[in-house]
Design a protein around this motif. Structure first.
Motif, PDB file in Angstrom:
ATOM      1  N   SER A  45       7.159  42.566   7.920  1.00  0.00           N
ATOM      2  CA  SER A  45       7.603  42.973   6.692  1.00  0.00           C
ATOM      3  C   SER A  45       7.037  43.921   5.850  1.00  0.00           C
ATOM      4  CB  SER A  45       7.525  41.471   5.979  1.00  0.00           C
ATOM      5  OG  SER A  45       6.157  41.247   5.733  1.00  0.00           O
ATOM      6  N   GLY A  46       6.232  44.940   6.465  1.00  0.00           N
ATOM      7  CA  GLY A  46       5.309  45.757   6.109  1.00  0.00           C
ATOM      8  C   GLY A  46       5.948  47.315   5.847  1.00  0.00           C
ATOM      9  N   LEU A  47       6.650  47.931   6.704  1.00  0.00           N
ATOM     10  CA  LEU A  47       7.246  49.162   6.731  1.00  0.00           C
ATOM     11  C   LEU A  47       8.632  49.048   7.116  1.00  0.00           C
ATOM     12  CD1 LEU A  47       4.871  50.816   9.317  1.00  0.00           C
ATOM     13  CD2 LEU A  47       4.664  51.106   6.757  1.00  0.00           C
ATOM     14  N   PRO A  48       9.574  49.882   6.221  1.00  0.00           N
ATOM     15  CA  PRO A  48      10.568  49.946   5.963  1.00  0.00           C
ATOM     16  C   PRO A  48      11.414  50.590   7.591  1.00  0.00           C
ATOM     17  CG  PRO A  48      10.088  51.744   4.896  1.00  0.00           C
ATOM     18  CD  PRO A  48       8.773  50.750   5.041  1.00  0.00           C
ATOM     19  N   ALA A  49      12.554  50.000   7.934  1.00  0.00           N
ATOM     20  CA  ALA A  49      13.207  50.575   9.296  1.00  0.00           C
ATOM     21  C   ALA A  49      13.655  52.066   9.084  1.00  0.00           C
ATOM     22  CB  ALA A  49      14.202  49.804   9.705  1.00  0.00           C
ATOM     23  N   LEU A  50      13.466  52.750  10.220  1.00  0.00           N
ATOM     24  CA  LEU A  50      13.734  54.112  10.134  1.00  0.00           C
ATOM     25  C   LEU A  50      15.340  54.183  10.383  1.00  0.00           C
ATOM     26  CD1 LEU A  50      10.835  55.615  12.190  1.00  0.00           C
ATOM     27  CD2 LEU A  50      11.033  55.590   9.633  1.00  0.00           C
ATOM     28  N   GLU A  60      14.528  59.167   8.420  1.00  0.00           N
ATOM     29  CA  GLU A  60      14.193  58.746   7.083  1.00  0.00           C
ATOM     30  C   GLU A  60      14.053  57.441   6.976  1.00  0.00           C
ATOM     31  OE1 GLU A  60      17.432  60.297   4.722  1.00  0.00           O
ATOM     32  OE2 GLU A  60      18.767  58.462   5.042  1.00  0.00           O
ATOM     33  N   GLN A  61      13.191  56.980   6.223  1.00  0.00           N
ATOM     34  CA  GLN A  61      13.171  55.456   5.946  1.00  0.00           C
ATOM     35  C   GLN A  61      14.143  55.030   5.081  1.00  0.00           C
ATOM     36  OE1 GLN A  61       9.178  55.598   3.985  1.00  0.00           O
ATOM     37  NE2 GLN A  61       8.056  54.941   5.588  1.00  0.00           N
ATOM     38  N   ALA A  62      14.279  53.673   5.267  1.00  0.00           N
ATOM     39  CA  ALA A  62      15.503  52.896   4.717  1.00  0.00           C
ATOM     40  C   ALA A  62      16.007  53.369   3.383  1.00  0.00           C
ATOM     41  CB  ALA A  62      15.282  51.297   5.029  1.00  0.00           C
ATOM     42  N   GLY A  63      14.896  53.544   2.316  1.00  0.00           N
ATOM     43  CA  GLY A  63      15.079  54.054   1.158  1.00  0.00           C
ATOM     44  C   GLY A  63      15.480  55.466   0.870  1.00  0.00           C
ATOM     45  N   GLY A  64      15.433  56.288   2.093  1.00  0.00           N
ATOM     46  CA  GLY A  64      15.791  57.763   1.972  1.00  0.00           C
ATOM     47  C   GLY A  64      14.988  58.636   2.081  1.00  0.00           C
ATOM     48  N   ALA A  65      13.515  58.257   2.058  1.00  0.00           N
ATOM     49  CA  ALA A  65      12.455  59.087   2.041  1.00  0.00           C
ATOM     50  C   ALA A  65      12.339  59.625   3.655  1.00  0.00           C
ATOM     51  CB  ALA A  65      11.394  58.514   1.747  1.00  0.00           C
ATOM     52  N   PRO A  66      12.353  61.145   3.527  1.00  0.00           N
ATOM     53  CA  PRO A  66      12.161  61.697   4.949  1.00  0.00           C
ATOM     54  C   PRO A  66      11.023  61.141   5.622  1.00  0.00           C
ATOM     55  CG  PRO A  66      12.613  63.321   3.136  1.00  0.00           C
ATOM     56  CD  PRO A  66      12.555  62.004   2.569  1.00  0.00           C
ATOM     57  N   PHE A  67      10.941  60.970   6.867  1.00  0.00           N
ATOM     58  CA  PHE A  67       9.695  60.633   7.693  1.00  0.00           C
ATOM     59  C   PHE A  67       9.340  61.543   8.617  1.00  0.00           C
ATOM     60  CE2 PHE A  67       8.316  58.414  11.466  1.00  0.00           C
ATOM     61  CZ  PHE A  67       7.135  57.728  10.842  1.00  0.00           C
ATOM     62  N   PHE A  68       8.126  62.023   8.439  1.00  0.00           N
ATOM     63  CA  PHE A  68       7.584  63.070   9.411  1.00  0.00           C
ATOM     64  C   PHE A  68       6.832  62.207  10.408  1.00  0.00           C
ATOM     65  CE2 PHE A  68       4.358  66.117  10.971  1.00  0.00           C
ATOM     66  CZ  PHE A  68       5.270  67.074  11.130  1.00  0.00           C
ATOM     67  N   TRP A  69       7.430  62.706  11.732  1.00  0.00           N
ATOM     68  CA  TRP A  69       6.718  61.764  13.008  1.00  0.00           C
ATOM     69  C   TRP A  69       5.888  62.509  13.323  1.00  0.00           C
ATOM     70  CZ3 TRP A  69       9.533  58.337  16.511  1.00  0.00           C
ATOM     71  CH2 TRP A  69       9.155  58.093  17.766  1.00  0.00           C
ATOM     72  N   LEU A  70       4.307  62.213  13.152  1.00  0.00           N
ATOM     73  CA  LEU A  70       3.060  62.646  13.770  1.00  0.00           C
ATOM     74  C   LEU A  70       2.636  61.406  14.679  1.00  0.00           C
ATOM     75  CD1 LEU A  70       1.376  64.989  13.935  1.00  0.00           C
ATOM     76  CD2 LEU A  70      -0.046  63.840  12.045  1.00  0.00           C
ATOM     77  N   HIS A 388       8.282  69.002   2.417  1.00  0.00           N
ATOM     78  CA  HIS A 388       9.424  69.653   2.462  1.00  0.00           C
ATOM     79  C   HIS A 388      10.507  69.461   3.366  1.00  0.00           C
ATOM     80  CE1 HIS A 388       6.983  72.222  -0.183  1.00  0.00           C
ATOM     81  NE2 HIS A 388       5.915  72.466   0.722  1.00  0.00           N
ATOM     82  N   LEU A 389      10.334  68.318   4.128  1.00  0.00           N
ATOM     83  CA  LEU A 389      11.176  67.955   5.278  1.00  0.00           C
ATOM     84  C   LEU A 389      12.331  67.178   4.439  1.00  0.00           C
ATOM     85  CD1 LEU A 389      11.586  67.526   8.198  1.00  0.00           C
ATOM     86  CD2 LEU A 389      10.825  65.163   8.016  1.00  0.00           C
ATOM     87  N   GLY A 390      13.603  67.349   4.679  1.00  0.00           N
ATOM     88  CA  GLY A 390      14.879  67.223   4.057  1.00  0.00           C
ATOM     89  C   GLY A 390      15.874  67.761   4.403  1.00  0.00           C
ATOM     90  N   SER A 391      17.086  67.831   3.725  1.00  0.00           N
ATOM     91  CA  SER A 391      18.333  68.384   4.100  1.00  0.00           C
ATOM     92  C   SER A 391      18.446  69.868   4.110  1.00  0.00           C
ATOM     93  CB  SER A 391      19.367  67.831   3.140  1.00  0.00           C
ATOM     94  OG  SER A 391      19.294  68.261   1.969  1.00  0.00           O
ATOM     95  N   ALA A 392      17.465  70.524   3.393  1.00  0.00           N
ATOM     96  CA  ALA A 392      17.417  72.079   3.307  1.00  0.00           C
ATOM     97  C   ALA A 392      16.410  72.555   4.556  1.00  0.00           C
ATOM     98  CB  ALA A 392      16.753  72.256   2.051  1.00  0.00           C
ATOM     99  N   PHE A 393      15.752  71.565   5.169  1.00  0.00           N
ATOM    100  CA  PHE A 393      14.883  72.205   6.068  1.00  0.00           C
ATOM    101  C   PHE A 393      15.465  72.602   7.413  1.00  0.00           C
ATOM    102  CE2 PHE A 393      11.912  72.008   9.948  1.00  0.00           C
ATOM    103  CZ  PHE A 393      10.656  72.410   9.366  1.00  0.00           C
ATOM    104  N   ARG A 394      15.196  73.894   7.691  1.00  0.00           N
ATOM    105  CA  ARG A 394      15.951  74.373   9.009  1.00  0.00           C
ATOM    106  C   ARG A 394      15.184  75.526   9.764  1.00  0.00           C
ATOM    107  NH1 ARG A 394      18.104  79.205   8.120  1.00  0.00           N
ATOM    108  NH2 ARG A 394      18.472  79.973   6.147  1.00  0.00           N
TER     109      ARG A 394
END
Length: 489
Positions: A45-50, A60-70, A388-394
């Motif tokens: 119950s601690g982390l939102p699904a991806l 991104e996390q369930a709330g819409g925040a971009p998720f950086f995979w490290l 800066h990860l998001g829809s504009a990142f390319r």
């Protein structure tokens, strides 16, 4: 071996296999100790699904925040470490800024025939005389699977997502490694369903099929398909991907599969030239569009091509793999160390399956390896790109007025109001000002070894096609890499 309680010291081509698969699953559910209710692990119950972003370029996390995979490759985490050791490993990686740990449930190094650090095996022996994937051994409070539960709980508490391989590939394609081959399409479905029932409610999991082996026969494809269908039938709704053999991407076998949410590359350890950016770029250009990343690049301190006479990949190599991949369009990156993935206890002779080697194969124990320079420096990659990860990142190769080849090849990307160019050996960078647009821009240097930023001043030079802005790095040479950052004012 002595047994330990599974708690943490928080201070320290596929045919129709439905009928046979259902029978195997029914046999599994009929066992009193692993019936449908007992098979469920406490939901996380601690982390939102991806999930995959709307533009299908990143997670991104369930709330819409971009998720950086490290990520970090800790393949033998469940098999080789006891509870206290696993807690130390997870805590260290969380402190270093990692966001994902990649681990295997049925591990490569005799993971179904040699007991875990606490003396338990994951599977019971079936009628064939081999470990049976449809018979997980959950007997007792100290079972292997209770240990897995506790490790997953601790990872979630520390804010770490877990990328779980249900099995290493040698358990269905023993082209090398210990094996044994124990999977069929039917028991793969049963095992997958059991995993889905037990872990499908945990938001901080990603499922990784495959396991460093090619799919060479129809039966291999059927096993992967069966496991995927089983996971989903058991209630698993987490993201899924595929871990391929070295120098390959999941896109080779699986890009068109509906269940494959993102591609995973294994650029691997056999090629001296770090060329994972080319594999990322190839995946980036595929349709349907799917996110991609390098899930197993060259490990720090591994012999190049697995031969010590070739020398060893070092921190400069792992940085090069990381920045080239991300600036070519990957949504993150996985680091790895050659002594950490197998949890090698110490340097010297380390005998297990393929790895009966002299001491120059594993240079140190896993605890020392956790603090190697490349591992410590990965946090700077996340700090630079994640905001800066998001829809504009390319990827943005157009920023370069000219590029180099081989070891000096640069990579570049941009997002809203910011751009980055990676110079592997600190040679000057020629930027095409026209590619930046008409606004005012300022530039700086970012050091991937320290995370320190400094000013960058261009020198305008004349070219036949127009002007070029040349930026000279603060230093150059092997291991002296820099990122030129250009921001709109």
């Amino acid at each position: 071996m002595a047994r330990h309680p599974y708690r943490f010291d928080r201070d320290a081509a596929v045919g129709d296999h439905e009928s046979g698969a259902a029978e195997a699953a029914d046999r599994l559910a009929a066992q009193p100790q692993i019936g449908a209710a007992a098979a469920k692990s406490a939901p996380d119950s601690g982390l939102p699904a991806l999930r995959v972003s709307a533009n299908r370029r990143y997670l991104e996390q369930a709330g819409g925040a971009p998720f950086f995979w490290l990520g970090d490759t800790a393949w033998e985490l469940f098999h080789r470490l006891n509870a206290e050791e696993a807690a130390y490993y997870l805590r260290t990686r969380a402190e270093q800024g990692f966001t994902v740990v990649q681990a295997v449930l049925l591990a490569e190094l005799q993971g179904v025939t040699t007991p875990s650090a606490a003396g338990r095996l994951p599977l019971k022996i079936g009628a064939s005389g081999l470990p049976d994937p449809s018979l997980p051994d959950t007997d007792g409070d100290d079972s292997y699977w209770r240990h897995v539960d506790a490790v997953l709980d601790e990872a979630s508490r520390l804010g770490l997502y877990m990328a779980l391989l249900p099995t290493w590939g040698d358990k269905f394609n023993q082209m090398h490694g210990a094996g044994p081959e124990i999977f069929t399409a039917d028991n793969a479905y049963a095992y997958g369903r059991w995993l889905g029932e037990r872990y499908g409610g945990r938001g901080h999991l990603v499922w990784v099929l495959g396991g460093d082996r090619p799919l060479s026969t129809v039966a291999h494809f059927a096993i992967v398909d069966g496991m995927v269908r089983g996971l989903k039938a058991g209630g698993a709704r987490q993201l899924m991907t595929f871990h391929p053999k070295g120098a390959e991407s999941s896109s080779h076998h699986m890009h068109g599969e509906d269940w494959l949410d993102f591609n995973m590359i294994q650029s691997g350890h056999g090629e001296r030239e770090i060329a994972n950016d080319k594999r990322v770029a190839a995946d980036y250009g595929r349709t349907p569009v799917k996110p991609t990343l390098d899930g197993e690049p060259c490990y720090e301190d591994i012999p190049i091509g697995f031969r010590s006479e070739n020398g060893y990949f070092d921190a400069a190599d792992v940085r090069r793999a990381a920045y080239r991949a991300v600036l070519s369009g990957a949504f993150g990156h996985t680091y790895g160390h050659h002594s950490v993935w197998p949890m090698a206890p110490e340097p010297g002779l380390y005998a297990s399956t393929d790895f009966v080697e002299a001491g120059d194969f594993f240079l140190m124990g896993w605890r020392q390896a956790l603090r190697r320079p490349g591992a410590e420096q990965m946090r700077h990659l996340r700090a630079l790109i994640a905001p800066h990860l998001g829809s504009a990142f390319r990827p943005a190769p157009e920023l370069l007025a000219s590029n180099r080849s081989g070891d000096n090849r640069m990579a570049s990307a941009r997002s809203e109001r910011i751009a980055w160019i990676y110079s592997p050996n600190g040679l000057y960078v020629d930027v095409d000002p026209a590619a930046l647009g008409s606004g005012a821009w300022s530039a700086g240097w970012f050091c991937p070894r320290t995370g320190i930023r400094s000013e960058a001043l261009p020198t305008a030079i004349a070219e036949s096609g127009g002007s070029v802005a040349r930026f000279v790095a603060p230093g150059s040479g092997r291991g002296c890499d820099w990122i030129l950052t250009i921001e709109e004012e």
